[in-house]
Design an enzyme around this catalytic site. Structure first.
Site, PDB file in Angstrom:
ATOM      1  N   ASP A 190       0.608  -1.210   0.078  1.00 49.23           N
ATOM      2  CA  ASP A 190      -0.212   0.362  -0.066  1.00 49.23           C
ATOM      3  C   ASP A 190       0.917   1.710  -0.149  1.00 49.23           C
ATOM      4  OD1 ASP A 190      -2.114   1.698   0.546  1.00 49.23           O
ATOM      5  OD2 ASP A 190      -2.059   1.675   2.699  1.00 49.23           O
ATOM      6  N   ASP A 192      -0.033   5.148   1.243  1.00 52.74           N
ATOM      7  CA  ASP A 192      -0.109   6.243   1.707  1.00 52.74           C
ATOM      8  C   ASP A 192      -0.789   5.428   3.374  1.00 52.74           C
ATOM      9  OD1 ASP A 192      -1.777   7.748  -0.091  1.00 52.74           O
ATOM     10  OD2 ASP A 192      -2.969   8.134   0.095  1.00 52.74           O
ATOM     11  N   GLU A 199      -1.858  10.938   3.758  1.00 51.99           N
ATOM     12  CA  GLU A 199      -2.476  10.510   2.882  1.00 51.99           C
ATOM     13  C   GLU A 199      -2.418  11.571   1.176  1.00 51.99           C
ATOM     14  OE1 GLU A 199      -4.148   8.038   2.917  1.00 51.99           O
ATOM     15  OE2 GLU A 199      -3.988   6.953   4.622  1.00 51.99           O
ATOM     16  N   ARG A 235     -14.948  11.515  -1.797  1.00 49.26           N
ATOM     17  CA  ARG A 235     -13.653  12.214  -1.030  1.00 49.26           C
ATOM     18  C   ARG A 235     -12.990  13.163  -2.745  1.00 49.26           C
ATOM     19  NH1 ARG A 235     -10.046   9.332   1.232  1.00 49.26           N
ATOM     20  NH2 ARG A 235     -11.487   7.278   0.779  1.00 49.26           N
ATOM     21  N   SER A 278      -2.712   0.610  -4.791  1.00 51.07           N
ATOM     22  CA  SER A 278      -3.137   1.735  -4.346  1.00 51.07           C
ATOM     23  C   SER A 278      -4.244   2.443  -4.228  1.00 51.07           C
ATOM     24  CB  SER A 278      -1.712   3.291  -4.544  1.00 51.07           C
ATOM     25  OG  SER A 278      -2.214   4.278  -3.800  1.00 51.07           O
ATOM     26  N   GLY A 279      -5.144   2.637  -3.598  1.00 50.39           N
ATOM     27  CA  GLY A 279      -6.390   3.377  -3.137  1.00 50.39           C
ATOM     28  C   GLY A 279      -6.180   4.953  -3.978  1.00 50.39           C
ATOM     29  N   LYS A 323      -6.998  -4.569  -4.934  1.00 52.85           N
ATOM     30  CA  LYS A 323      -6.295  -4.701  -4.462  1.00 52.85           C
ATOM     31  C   LYS A 323      -5.258  -6.375  -4.716  1.00 52.85           C
ATOM     32  CE  LYS A 323      -4.893  -0.855  -1.510  1.00 52.85           C
ATOM     33  NZ  LYS A 323      -4.505  -0.073  -0.984  1.00 52.85           N
ATOM     34  N   ASP A 346      -2.335  -1.020   5.622  1.00 50.15           N
ATOM     35  CA  ASP A 346      -2.350  -0.331   6.682  1.00 50.15           C
ATOM     36  C   ASP A 346      -4.072  -0.380   7.658  1.00 50.15           C
ATOM     37  OD1 ASP A 346      -3.355   2.706   7.423  1.00 50.15           O
ATOM     38  OD2 ASP A 346      -2.501   2.151   5.003  1.00 50.15           O
ATOM     39  N   ASN A 349      -9.002  -1.426   3.500  1.00 52.06           N
ATOM     40  CA  ASN A 349      -9.282  -2.023   2.261  1.00 52.06           C
ATOM     41  C   ASN A 349      -8.139  -2.842   1.913  1.00 52.06           C
ATOM     42  OD1 ASN A 349      -7.316   0.522   2.033  1.00 52.06           O
ATOM     43  ND2 ASN A 349      -8.233   0.836   0.325  1.00 52.06           N
TER      44      ASN A 349
END
Length: 406
Positions: A190, A192, A199, A235, A278-279, A323, A346, A349
């Site tokens: 991941d 962030d 983030e 967001r 990553s998201g 992911k 972390d 997701n």
């Protein structure tokens, strides 16, 4: 010409003798011991040696000699010549129940106190485990101690030690020992709050004047309280109108997690592959991947029209399921089995990705993620992960020194 047929070794239940030398470490101790026992025509069954603060502990397991009195006298004489204490003990067979339930246990603490270590070893014993070997992997940035354990089922042992680690405020990882540990691995990370501090979406939101609002939604999504895709759409919509040039400023302000470069550099030297999943957003992730020599990357893409963010994402969303799918896809592309993948994350997701990997590591993670992962790290140093993979701090420093000398 046929190869010579080796002499049959002693039966597994043959009489054996354990010889120990303890004292000041100096050159030639091991060779001297084996030189004096060679005339007795014994077989070497096991050897272990440890040096702590200049004191040597050398333990040798041999088949029992025919002339025990002469053997014991020889050992006493060589120990006296070397200025060391000695012990000779007879028994039967090997000294390690290695045939079932073999695990690799890594204990990390910053600091690592004796009470915590005592608690971990007590839980191992209660689980029916025997500690065959203990080696220090690192003193910096954390104290990392490796234990080879036999006689305990790895899965129940992992659960028990996970609970004890939480009670003691340390980290404990349990991995079943097997040949797959020596194969090439793919590390999927991941980004962030894992590879980097903070983030990215909140950094972009600062340019739109809505950082606090975005941060609140992000925190809820990472705890698993909100659907990730819905929260991401919500967001990103707040970023409408942000100049695309702000992404350059965000990239320039990115700070890697402590130890990130060391971990990547060390493992890539050993042939490991890396992926970022990553998201976050390709506009940042792709540049990070290129700068760090990452092999694969997958992330969401912010739509840009006329030099501004539209508040929308183009293409499929990389969410929790995405992911895990990316991990499998990259493993296939690299020709690496899923059992030899390592996932690090972390947030909620990351859960599917951590479950899909051969080893899932929760890094400074939310409680739900720590509970679900194979193991967790609560120290802020990403390079501590290399100790879980059997690499010592000394090996890292030696490799760095060799590279500087080139």
């Amino acid at each position: 010409m046929n190869a010579p047929v080796p002499t049959p070794s002693a039966p597994l239940d043959a009489p054996t003798v354990s010889v120990s030398l303890i004292g000041r470490d100096h050159a030639g101790v091991t060779s001297r011991l084996f030189e004096v026992v060679a005339p007795f025509e014994v077989e070497v069954i096991d050897v272990e040696q440890l040096v702590v603060r200049g004191r040597l502990v050398l333990a040798v397991l041999l088949t029992a000699p025919a002339e025990r009195a002469d053997f014991e006298r020889t050992i006493a004489e060589v120990a006296r010549d070397l200025g060391m204490d000695h012990d000779v003990t007879y028994g039967t067979g090997d000294n390690r129940p290695r045939r079932r339930g073999r695990s690799h246990v890594t204990v990390l603490g910053s600091p690592l106190g004796p009470a915590a270590f005592a608690a971990v070893t007590a839980r191992i014993a209660e689980a029916g485990g025997n500690i065959d070997r203990i080696v220090r992997m690192a003193r910096y940035p954390v104290t990392a101690i490796d234990l080879d354990v036999s006689g305990a089922d790895p899965e129940p042992l992992r659960r028990e030690l996970s609970l004890e680690a939480a009670r003691q405020g340390i980290d404990v990882a349990v991995q079943p020992l097997g040949i797959h540990q020596h194969a090439q691995r793919l590390v999927v990370m991941d980004v962030d709050s894992t590879l980097i501090q903070g983030e990215v979406i909140e950094m972009i939101a600062a340019h739109a004047g809505c950082e606090a609002e975005v941060a609140e939604v992000t925190a809820a999504a990472m705890r698993g309280e909100l659907d990730f895709t819905e929260s991401l759409v919500e967001r990103v919509a707040l970023l409408r109108g942000v100049p695309a040039s702000a992404l350059d400023a965000v990239y320039d302000s990115v700070v890697l997690a402590p130890g990130a470069r060391t971990m990547i550099r060390t493992l890539k030297r050993l042939g490991y592959r890396f992926a970022l999943v990553s998201g976050g957003f390709t506009q940042i992730i792709d540049r990070l991947a290129a700068s760090l020599g990452i092999d694969y990357a997958d992330a969401n893409t912010l739509e840009v029209v006329d030099g501004q963010l539209t508040g929308r994402i183009t293409g499929p969303v990389v969410d929790r399921a995405g992911k895990a799918s990316a991990l499998r896809r990259f493993a296939a592309q690299a020709g690496i089995s899923e059992a030899n993948t390592v996932a690090i994350g972390d947030g909620a997701n990351d859960l599917d990705m951590l479950e899909a990997a051969g080893l899932g590591i929760a890094f400074n993670a939310k409680p739900a993620v720590r509970d679900a992962a194979d193991t967790s790290l609560s120290v802020p140093y990403l390079d501590a992960i290399v100790f879980l993979l059997g690499i010592t701090r000394e090996e890292i420093e030696a490799a760095d020194e060799a590279e500087r000398a080139q």
